[in-house]
Design an enzyme around this catalytic site. Structure first.
Site, mmCIF file in Angstrom:
data_model
loop_
_atom_site.group_PDB
_atom_site.id
_atom_site.type_symbol
_atom_site.label_atom_id
_atom_site.label_comp_id
_atom_site.label_asym_id
_atom_site.label_seq_id
_atom_site.Cartn_x
_atom_site.Cartn_y
_atom_site.Cartn_z
ATOM 1 N N GLY D 153 0.830 -1.199 0.000
ATOM 2 C CA GLY D 153 0.000 0.000 0.000
ATOM 3 C C GLY D 153 0.865 1.250 0.000
ATOM 4 N N CYS D 154 0.253 2.350 -0.394
ATOM 5 C CA CYS D 154 1.005 3.611 -0.498
ATOM 6 C C CYS D 154 1.435 4.108 0.879
ATOM 7 C CB CYS D 154 0.175 4.655 -1.236
ATOM 8 S SG CYS D 154 -1.514 4.857 -0.621
#
Lengths: 350, 350, 350, 350
Positions: D153-154
């Site tokens: 995930g970012c």
């Protein structure tokens, strides 16, 4: 003084939202009825947290029921899409209410032109002749007597006010006028659409709708009436990555030998009695932020000797002056309230 | 293959900054000398942290010393203000260097016109006739032979490429052309000025410099040459609250009976060999973000039957295509490097 | 009712600009004197075209002459940098005027702490004990009696109002509090600086000033007084690419076993009498736009069971509530005017 | 050298869009298949005009047919929502393809934790143990051998890289860590939603999802593994009015007596071999624009003696480093291509 009860049909769009903001500061109107099919049953602050703790925040949204509106209100603002608006307007008028319609349904006096540009049938053509085009600087006397106001479009407000003195006094050629208009993103409305997402609009700029934006016939209708001549304009629109504001750059050709001072004097004269139109000093050009949140229309004038052009720059707040604020001004006139009540607004800067 | 050493005079502005970015991705040029009076002695990454960890980040900025530049470089980019540029260019050319000047100093072939619009004396008029106007689509053969390139202005790049096929083929009237141009804020440069502050530019829109923007004579010089006729344009500029991008909306009048398809076909033909000019499919209009960070010039075409107008929309990235990228393209041509080297850039979206 | 004459020293910054906006809507104060060394001699609308056509637009800016101010005004707002403010305040107080100082000069009661954090000598230490910290929710009675108000900083306003109920009622540990604050760019002021340019701020985000922002001791002074305990906070600031607004995310640790409902009830109770502090319903989080242009401080509450944290989100408009609006509220109290006069503002949305 | 054929399932979101941009600059991968149920049948440039004239612009979008993908591709990127991804991944793996999944479906090793946080059943739990968490700095050897990559995930990318050296070396307390994270609006995806409209996001700032953002367990899983201790973090997210970029401000407490120089040296040491993590010089803080469009993770370090805190600031581009660029890096490793191929990107400034 007794308050005048008003209603608002369609509260979930930006023009409805703006009306709730403006009515908070109005001493004579009391917002007593607010409708939305999608949000009925909620308090207004539940969909608009910015109204938390303010009087209108406690209003419960209802379905748009004409009986209810007629029972509670003297005047109703319609902030719903065109087509829907004409049906509701007809019912409310029949029940004796005053109506300010923010949609396009009653702006074009010619039914055929409406049906051509809006690609739909006008079901209430009988109302077209009683409707008054709600631009106070031009039509205040008629607005005072009206029961149905066709509230002007945002782009037309900016364009017509920009061109009015030049055309009225025959300063410019009625042929070849170009209006290069730029609008903030609230003009695109508040419905979910990929093209209106933050990441599709921010840090970018584009034209749209060329060359047949629906505000074209509205502008032509009004400026033709001013000039007393059938005018066809090239009207073209662009999307700005800002929330509010329209700047129209209007290109005309001078037909008289006039200096900037000459033009400026005639513009000042034309708007002397109209506090919301500010003819800027020669050399000053309008900025959309200078009219943010207000009723002002700022006009800058440029005379280009090389091309013999008069370039008119006209800036408004598309939501306030170009929609909800103008609707409120019309309601003021219709109800015998001072034109500027609730609308003596200073720009939010910056 | 041996690298070609290049220098950059004036690194602290946006065009200098953009050149450092682009040279990072160029396989044949090696940036060996970077100058700035204000920042001499620092490493490049100290003023530009975005270059940390990249090769050019380690370069030490020096004073702009012609001896040093001549000793190290084959070609130099000048990213300094006009007036300063002409002096440095003259010295570097004398020392045998190739020069790409990003300022306006050598763009106008007529010294008088330069002095009239830029309000200063041209001290190197003898260089005006050897300078080549660096628009690759029009002048690639001459650019290949040139030692001094006058890198085009950002607005002219957008305007000239937009008008070129229409004027070359006599589709439109050479009279009455209006260019309504809008630029991102990098166009205003990187010097500290209240009018360029975030809070003075964001969420707003304004025109500026009307009606005598200095890019006017540059546009007129080039489009007159294309048309073979003396053209006077109404060229007007606006400031967008975006970083990069110019969109020019160009209003012309068709002199032939042409459909959109006719016009489109001639535009496609005109740019068939030129990969950076993208004539968009009929109905598609350019957006500045679609060219962000690239060499593309996106052209959209609109024919308005009601007004008989051809409206040309032309979008570029003012920093890349409109300045530093174009400078690099010119350097490629001057040094026998493939035109597209280092410039096969995909737009950053969104 | 007779108007009360007020003056404004330092009109060219954003807090001065905001005061001119707010005073346009104030029925009891009349702005009669406005000063700026740089712009003396101009009418106010010449530097602020947004005031064109409004009463204050016609005021002629003068040099900051204490004699003149004393002759015309009852109360003066100081919107000048710290250090300058203390000198002017002393003179004006001696002449019998009331003073609201928007700078930091009288906020810290301890002269040493002031001199340590602001790296300069306090030349008017005798005024420190008479100055009242102008946060109306906490100090209204003292403000009413004061002649010199130290108008709170923007970040402290947001932080103190966010923490007040939690600390007053001992809900949270006084150790380990973290305030992660984010501010719009007006907070950086209106002076020309490369770091504040549109192109350096837009489409980006950064922290700044860590870990020693000057508002730290101001926050600590006030929250220590509330808690009755010496508190050291980790206060850290970030720059948002927006014009107005502060959102502070405040991390605390619960020392009692409380549910969100418990906490919420105590916050509501604490602010029951204070119309500008809006404790949002559980589950609703503040947004800076919801307080734009207003006096509201919106507080959202989050209880995280996993980490036993109470997270407090506090949003204000840094220019209005965090500076000029609060100054006006203090002036209202000092002059016996209703606290909310001129400050019943609805948020500009969007 | 022979090209490696790759496919992309789900091209209409921002991560799909970003992959098309990045693959344009990759010399070893050839994008041969692109899918979207909604847009099947169109050429890619018809939905993404920015790809006009570029090779991938001519690709015809198809329905997501596993047979077709298997016939044409060696590796497939999944840029579809979680839940959908797990089903497609299973089919493609069975057909022998390599898969890089950009969704959350294979990031959490513990099925129960996945099902708790994502409120759905994991239908492919057998794949959880073969999936490799695709953070190259930590897991390159395993990634090289993997057939299924769970692309991080970012927010976790930013948080884990920020905390890695501090936790690995036991510099900080594993208790009480706070991550205050701010993300640009591309992080909210490209689906039509009122809350993501330009006018709802611009000129504003808000927190969202507190206190249970779904990236929390992913961060905890990875940092617990680094620390060798079960860590619970307070992870909280905010929405920035920018397109790209995450800045995480991470609050930790030092457990050793360390100076900023000490901490800095250990961070530099930890990332010496990793070109994309840039430990900024002491006193320099990251800005999201400095990593725009790139793989960089910029880390700034602050030691606050007053509170004994180590504050870590970590900035990435959420779309490139936080999603599609990282996916490409993983694909490079899986296919024996140089890690940096196609990813030697200079930031777009400004």
């Amino acid at each position: 003084m007794k308050k005048i009860n008003v209603g608002l049909v369609g509260v979930t769009g930006y023009t409805g939202m703006e009306l709730t903001r403006l009515l908070e500061g109005h001493s004579r109107f009391e917002l007593v009825s607010v409708t939305s099919r999608a949000e009925a049953g909620k308090k207004l602050h539940a969909i608009y947290p910015f109204l938390q703790g303010m009087p209108s925040g406690e209003i419960v949204i209802t379905e748009p029921d004409p009986e209810l509106l007629a029972a509670k209100c003297e005047l109703v603002f319609l902030a719903v899409p065109h087509k829907t608006a004409m049906e509701i307007a007809a019912v409310l008028l029949e029940k004796g209410l005053k109506v300010v319609d923010l949609s396009a349904d009653f702006r074009l006096r010619d039914q055929e032109i409406y049906e051509h540009w809006y690609k739909c049938t006008h079901t209430q053509p009988q109302l077209l002749e009683t409707a008054v085009y709600g631009l106070p600087e031009l039509y205040a006397p008629a607005i005072r007597e009206a029961r149905l106001i066709a509230n002007p479009g945002c782009y037309p407000t900016s364009s017509i006010l920009g061109l009015y003195p030049a055309l009225k006094h025959g300063m410019v050629d009625t042929k070849g006028i170009v209006i290069d208009a730029k609008s903030g993103a609230t003009g695109a409305g508040r419905k979910a659409a990929v093209g209106s997402l933050f990441c599709e609009v921010s840090d970018s700029f584009r034209a749209y709708g060329l060359p047949t934006h629906r505000h074209t016939p509205e502008i032509e209708q009004e400026i033709s009436a001013i000039a007393g001549d059938e005018i066809t304009v090239s009207f073209n629109t662009h999307l700005l990555p800002i929330n509010r504001g329209i700047l129209s750059t209007i290109y005309t050709t001078l037909v008289q030998d006039m200096t900037l001072d000459d033009v400026h004097a005639m513009y000042e004269e034309a708007y002397r009695e109209h506090p919301w139109v500010r003819v800027l000093p020669a050399g000053v050009l309008p900025e959309t932020r200078h009219v943010r949140g207000t009723m002002f229309c700022d006009i800058g004038l440029v005379v280009d000797r090389r091309t013999n052009r008069l370039i008119i720059l006209s800036a408004i707040d598309n939501l306030c002056r170009g929609a909800s604020g103008q609707a409120l001004a019309n309601a003021n006139l219709m109800c015998g309230v001072d034109l500027q009540e609730g609308l003596r607004l200073a720009p939010l800067m910056p």
